[in-house]
Design a protein around this motif. Structure first.
Motif, PDB file in Angstrom:
ATOM      1  N   SER A  60       0.796  -1.220   0.000  1.00 49.46           N
ATOM      2  CA  SER A  60       0.000   0.000   0.000  1.00 49.46           C
ATOM      3  C   SER A  60       0.831   1.272   0.000  1.00 49.46           C
ATOM      4  N   GLN A  61       2.138   1.180   0.236  1.00 51.03           N
ATOM      5  CA  GLN A  61       2.957   2.381   0.236  1.00 51.03           C
ATOM      6  C   GLN A  61       4.138   2.203  -0.723  1.00 51.03           C
ATOM      7  N   ALA A  62       4.630   3.332  -1.197  1.00 51.64           N
ATOM      8  CA  ALA A  62       5.737   3.327  -2.154  1.00 51.64           C
ATOM      9  C   ALA A  62       7.049   2.964  -1.464  1.00 51.64           C
ATOM     10  N   VAL A  63       7.869   2.206  -2.162  1.00 53.04           N
ATOM     11  CA  VAL A  63       9.205   1.819  -1.710  1.00 53.04           C
ATOM     12  C   VAL A  63      10.136   1.887  -2.922  1.00 53.04           C
ATOM     13  N   ALA A  92      23.199   3.866   4.820  1.00 55.95           N
ATOM     14  CA  ALA A  92      23.116   5.140   5.536  1.00 55.95           C
ATOM     15  C   ALA A  92      21.779   5.840   5.276  1.00 55.95           C
ATOM     16  N   ALA A  93      21.212   5.622   4.079  1.00 53.50           N
ATOM     17  CA  ALA A  93      19.920   6.226   3.730  1.00 53.50           C
ATOM     18  C   ALA A  93      18.741   5.432   4.295  1.00 53.50           C
ATOM     19  N   GLY A  94      19.016   4.243   4.857  1.00 53.20           N
ATOM     20  CA  GLY A  94      17.953   3.450   5.459  1.00 53.20           C
ATOM     21  C   GLY A  94      17.579   2.185   4.717  1.00 53.20           C
ATOM     22  N   ALA A  95      18.262   1.852   3.633  1.00 54.16           N
ATOM     23  CA  ALA A  95      17.954   0.621   2.887  1.00 54.16           C
ATOM     24  C   ALA A  95      18.322  -0.596   3.736  1.00 54.16           C
ATOM     25  N   ARG A  96      17.467  -1.614   3.658  1.00 59.76           N
ATOM     26  CA  ARG A  96      17.692  -2.853   4.399  1.00 59.76           C
ATOM     27  C   ARG A  96      17.211  -4.026   3.559  1.00 59.76           C
ATOM     28  N   PRO A  97      17.706  -5.256   3.854  1.00 60.81           N
ATOM     29  CA  PRO A  97      17.189  -6.432   3.143  1.00 60.81           C
ATOM     30  C   PRO A  97      15.695  -6.603   3.430  1.00 60.81           C
ATOM     31  N   VAL A  98      14.990  -7.156   2.466  1.00 59.54           N
ATOM     32  CA  VAL A  98      13.560  -7.398   2.668  1.00 59.54           C
ATOM     33  C   VAL A  98      13.368  -8.508   3.690  1.00 59.54           C
ATOM     34  N   LEU A  99      12.167  -8.586   4.223  1.00 61.13           N
ATOM     35  CA  LEU A  99      11.779  -9.626   5.174  1.00 61.13           C
ATOM     36  C   LEU A  99      10.890 -10.610   4.432  1.00 61.13           C
ATOM     37  N   MET A 115       2.328  -3.059  11.613  1.00 58.69           N
ATOM     38  CA  MET A 115       3.643  -2.422  11.753  1.00 58.69           C
ATOM     39  C   MET A 115       3.627  -1.034  11.112  1.00 58.69           C
ATOM     40  N   PRO A 116       4.498  -0.123  11.564  1.00 60.43           N
ATOM     41  CA  PRO A 116       4.613   1.175  10.894  1.00 60.43           C
ATOM     42  C   PRO A 116       5.003   0.991   9.425  1.00 60.43           C
ATOM     43  N   ALA A 117       4.613   1.943   8.592  1.00 64.98           N
ATOM     44  CA  ALA A 117       4.830   1.874   7.140  1.00 64.98           C
ATOM     45  C   ALA A 117       6.276   1.559   6.780  1.00 64.98           C
ATOM     46  N   ARG A 118       7.209   2.159   7.478  1.00 61.08           N
ATOM     47  CA  ARG A 118       8.631   1.962   7.154  1.00 61.08           C
ATOM     48  C   ARG A 118       9.020   0.492   7.253  1.00 61.08           C
ATOM     49  N   PHE A 119       8.438  -0.241   8.176  1.00 58.79           N
ATOM     50  CA  PHE A 119       8.744  -1.666   8.335  1.00 58.79           C
ATOM     51  C   PHE A 119       7.866  -2.533   7.438  1.00 58.79           C
ATOM     52  N   ARG A 120       6.590  -2.159   7.306  1.00 61.75           N
ATOM     53  CA  ARG A 120       5.676  -2.930   6.442  1.00 61.75           C
ATOM     54  C   ARG A 120       6.182  -2.983   5.009  1.00 61.75           C
ATOM     55  N   GLY A 121       6.805  -1.922   4.564  1.00 56.57           N
ATOM     56  CA  GLY A 121       7.294  -1.851   3.188  1.00 56.57           C
ATOM     57  C   GLY A 121       8.411  -2.831   2.873  1.00 56.57           C
ATOM     58  N   ARG A 122       9.034  -3.407   3.879  1.00 55.51           N
ATOM     59  CA  ARG A 122      10.117  -4.369   3.654  1.00 55.51           C
ATOM     60  C   ARG A 122       9.615  -5.800   3.563  1.00 55.51           C
ATOM     61  N   LEU A 131      14.352   0.443   0.179  1.00 57.42           N
ATOM     62  CA  LEU A 131      14.421   1.717   0.868  1.00 57.42           C
ATOM     63  C   LEU A 131      12.957   2.077   1.114  1.00 57.42           C
ATOM     64  N   THR A 132      12.575   2.160   2.372  1.00 53.78           N
ATOM     65  CA  THR A 132      11.181   2.392   2.726  1.00 53.78           C
ATOM     66  C   THR A 132      11.018   3.779   3.333  1.00 53.78           C
ATOM     67  N   PHE A 133       9.772   4.213   3.415  1.00 56.14           N
ATOM     68  CA  PHE A 133       9.485   5.575   3.839  1.00 56.14           C
ATOM     69  C   PHE A 133       8.292   5.591   4.785  1.00 56.14           C
ATOM     70  N   ASN A 134       8.259   6.580   5.647  1.00 61.00           N
ATOM     71  CA  ASN A 134       7.081   6.793   6.469  1.00 61.00           C
ATOM     72  C   ASN A 134       5.989   7.385   5.593  1.00 61.00           C
ATOM     73  N   ASP A 135       4.758   7.310   6.056  1.00 57.65           N
ATOM     74  CA  ASP A 135       3.627   7.794   5.262  1.00 57.65           C
ATOM     75  C   ASP A 135       3.757   9.267   4.877  1.00 57.65           C
ATOM     76  N   ASP A 136       4.436  10.074   5.674  1.00 59.24           N
ATOM     77  CA  ASP A 136       4.539  11.514   5.414  1.00 59.24           C
ATOM     78  C   ASP A 136       5.782  11.897   4.605  1.00 59.24           C
ATOM     79  N   GLU A 137       6.577  10.917   4.171  1.00 61.14           N
ATOM     80  CA  GLU A 137       7.811  11.195   3.424  1.00 61.14           C
ATOM     81  C   GLU A 137       7.611  11.006   1.922  1.00 61.14           C
TER      82      GLU A 137
END
Length: 194
Positions: A18-21, A60-67, A80-87, A106-112
């Protein structure tokens, strides 16, 4: 070409999300050859065009391996918060197995704004499908002095590799500033200004 012109990677909403990544791959050398030569399944070979990014800059920008999660685990983590759900990526051996991609996100909060701006530190190189390929300049399209060169500095002098159908071959660099200087002088001479 849009990434090269804009100097940023724009996020998009993946399937069943539901959110952009921003999705990134980290295939091994052998896996990259398979992806470019044969592809995976009925999709066929991947097009040999890629921007190579520095892992440390992405982390450093927040990229992480997917779950990789089962349907049950996906349902249990919906809150989960959007930043974690996106992974999260659906993983069901035999039907939804994406492990070959070694995907990062690289995931983002809903307001980013889901964009990653290319910096000199972030760009490591470029893979192209044609030997000697350079992005067209605005001079090639329309010779307007203020728009002669609008590619980001982050791409200048970065290594370029060409896919020859079998493997990647070193193919010089993106000498964009050098090209700009040549085009600037050519245009000024053409206009009778020098």
């Amino acid at each position: 070409m849009g990434i090269l012109r804009e100097g940023k990677i724009r996020g998009s909403v993946p399937y069943r999300q539901s959110q952009a990544v921003i999705c990134l791959g980290e295939p091994s050398d052998a896996a990259r050859r398979v992806l470019l030569r044969d592809g995976i399944g009925p999709r066929g070979p991947y097009e040999p065009w890629a921007l190579l990014l520095d892992r440390e800059a992405l982390v450093a920008a927040g990229a992480r391996p997917v779950l990789y999660l089962s349907d049950e685990e996906l349902l249990a983590t919906d809150g989960m918060p959007a930043r974690f759900r996106g992974r999260r990526v659906r993983y069901e051996p035999g039907s939804a197995d994406w492990l070959h991609e070694r995907e990062w996100r690289l995931t983002f909060n809903d307001d980013e704004t889901p964009d990653f701006v290319l910096t000199t530190d972030a760009v490591a190189g470029v893979i192209v499908g044609e030997q000697g390929w350079m992005p067209p300049s605005n001079f090639d399209e329309q010779p307007l002095p203020h728009e002669l060169f609008n590619y980001p500095e982050a791409l200048d002098a970065k290594p370029r590799w060409w896919w020859d159908g079998t493997d990647l071959v070193a193919d010089g660099t993106f000498a964009l500033r050098e090209r700009y200087e040549y085009q600037k002088w050519f245009l000024l001479d053409f206009m009778g200004l020098i």
